[in-house]
Motif scaffolding. Structure first.
Motif, short mmCIF file in Angstrom:
data_model
loop_
_atom_site.label_atom_id
_atom_site.label_comp_id
_atom_site.label_asym_id
_atom_site.label_seq_id
_atom_site.Cartn_x
_atom_site.Cartn_y
_atom_site.Cartn_z
N LYS A 2 53.82 12.69 -7.92
CA LYS A 2 53.33 12.30 -6.61
C LYS A 2 54.37 12.58 -5.53
O LYS A 2 55.58 12.63 -5.82
CB LYS A 2 52.99 10.81 -6.61
CG LYS A 2 51.87 10.42 -7.55
CD LYS A 2 51.62 8.92 -7.48
CE LYS A 2 50.48 8.50 -8.41
NZ LYS A 2 50.26 7.04 -8.37
N VAL A 3 53.90 12.74 -4.31
CA VAL A 3 54.81 12.97 -3.18
C VAL A 3 55.78 11.80 -3.05
O VAL A 3 56.99 12.00 -2.83
CB VAL A 3 54.01 13.14 -1.87
CG1 VAL A 3 54.96 13.27 -0.68
CG2 VAL A 3 53.11 14.36 -1.96
N SER A 4 55.28 10.59 -3.20
CA SER A 4 56.14 9.40 -3.07
C SER A 4 57.22 9.38 -4.14
O SER A 4 58.35 8.94 -3.89
CB SER A 4 55.29 8.13 -3.16
OG SER A 4 54.57 8.07 -4.39
N THR A 213 59.50 17.62 0.87
CA THR A 213 58.49 16.57 0.76
C THR A 213 57.22 16.97 1.51
O THR A 213 56.10 16.77 1.03
CB THR A 213 59.03 15.24 1.32
OG1 THR A 213 60.20 14.85 0.60
CG2 THR A 213 57.99 14.14 1.20
N ARG A 214 57.41 17.55 2.68
CA ARG A 214 56.25 18.01 3.45
C ARG A 214 55.56 19.16 2.74
O ARG A 214 54.32 19.24 2.73
CB ARG A 214 56.70 18.44 4.84
CG ARG A 214 55.52 18.83 5.73
CD ARG A 214 55.96 19.33 7.07
NE ARG A 214 54.81 19.84 7.81
CZ ARG A 214 54.88 20.68 8.82
NH1 ARG A 214 56.04 21.12 9.24
NH2 ARG A 214 53.78 21.09 9.44
N SER A 217 53.46 17.62 0.05
CA SER A 217 52.38 16.83 0.63
C SER A 217 51.26 17.72 1.17
O SER A 217 50.06 17.44 0.97
CB SER A 217 52.92 15.95 1.76
OG SER A 217 51.88 15.25 2.40
N GLU A 218 51.64 18.82 1.83
CA GLU A 218 50.64 19.71 2.45
C GLU A 218 50.26 20.89 1.56
O GLU A 218 49.50 21.76 1.97
CB GLU A 218 51.18 20.21 3.79
CG GLU A 218 51.44 19.08 4.79
CD GLU A 218 51.93 19.57 6.13
OE1 GLU A 218 52.05 20.80 6.32
OE2 GLU A 218 52.22 18.71 7.00
#
Length: 233
Positions: A2-4, A213-214, A217-218
């Protein structure tokens, strides 16, 4: 992944590295201002900071690769840069070649390498992509702007996503480290230079963590994703 989870791992990696450098500073400087500290202490701290900068970059990029691998995506859904990254080992073998074995000549050995390359390509087309992080984000020389850009390009991340001053920051840190390691900076190190070095290290790690991270996420690694080339958040 996961991104988190990746964000938490990146933040944790940054924190322990900064804590270790801070501990070394406290131990060697013992409260002295950099302008009054021993040149030997400052040199040791600066070299340690560069080592952590390079280590963090390798760790961060590897985490990003692991996050992509964990999604089990087929070749057709990924940007071509990621397919090329998955074939990095095969590209190296084709480029460098290997010594012929047994009674085989050079031409026969080359033909076998080419066949192995096509077989690997077929495997990737038929199943989920798996990228070897240690190959895709390998740093064959001192970490600098060119090495970082090569790694970003290999992972399908536009070099414009990283702010321009971050490239100058990483070259600044590398050049100071090289001056020290090669014996070119034996004299007193200005306090301003020492402080700037630490600041640039922290800023670089934080910015790289933000970009990766971006990217996760994207889903910048997917062929259908179109992102703003300016990198604006």
């Amino acid at each position: 992944m996961k991104v988190s989870d990746m964000r938490a791992q990146l933040e944790s990696d940054i924190l322990w590295r900064l804590d270790e450098v801070r501990h070394l500073r406290n131990l060697l400087l013992q409260g002295e201002e950099p302008e009054r500290a021993s040149v030997y202490s400052l040199r040791a701290i600066l070299v340690m900071q560069y080592a952590h900068l390079e280590g963090f970059t390798r760790t961060a990029l590897s985490l990003y690769v692991d996050a992509i691998n964990s999604q089990g995506l087929p070749a057709k859904s990924l940007r071509p840069e990621l397919l090329a990254a998955a074939l990095s080992g095969e590209f190296d073998t084709l480029r460098r070649g290997t010594p012929p074995s047994g009674d085989e000549g050079k031409m026969t050995s080359r033909a076998r390498h080419q066949i192995s390359f096509i077989q690997r390509l077929q495997e990737l087309n038929e199943g989920p992509i798996s990228i070897a992080a240690e190959v895709a984000v390998s740093m064959e020389m001192n970490l600098g702007s060119d090495v970082l850009k090569r790694c970003l390009v290999s992972l399908g991340i536009s070099v414009e996503k990283v702010q321009r001053d971050q490239y100058s920051a990483i070259d600044f840190v590398k050049n100071v480290r090289n001056d020290i390691a090669h014996g070119g900076r034996k004299e007193k190190i200005p306090g301003g230079l020492f402080s700037a070095h630490l600041k640039k290290c922290e800023e670089f790690m934080t910015e790289l963590a933000r970009v990766l991270t971006r990217a996760l996420s994207e889903k910048w690694f997917l062929v259908q994703v179109e992102s703003d080339p300016t990198g604006a958040v």
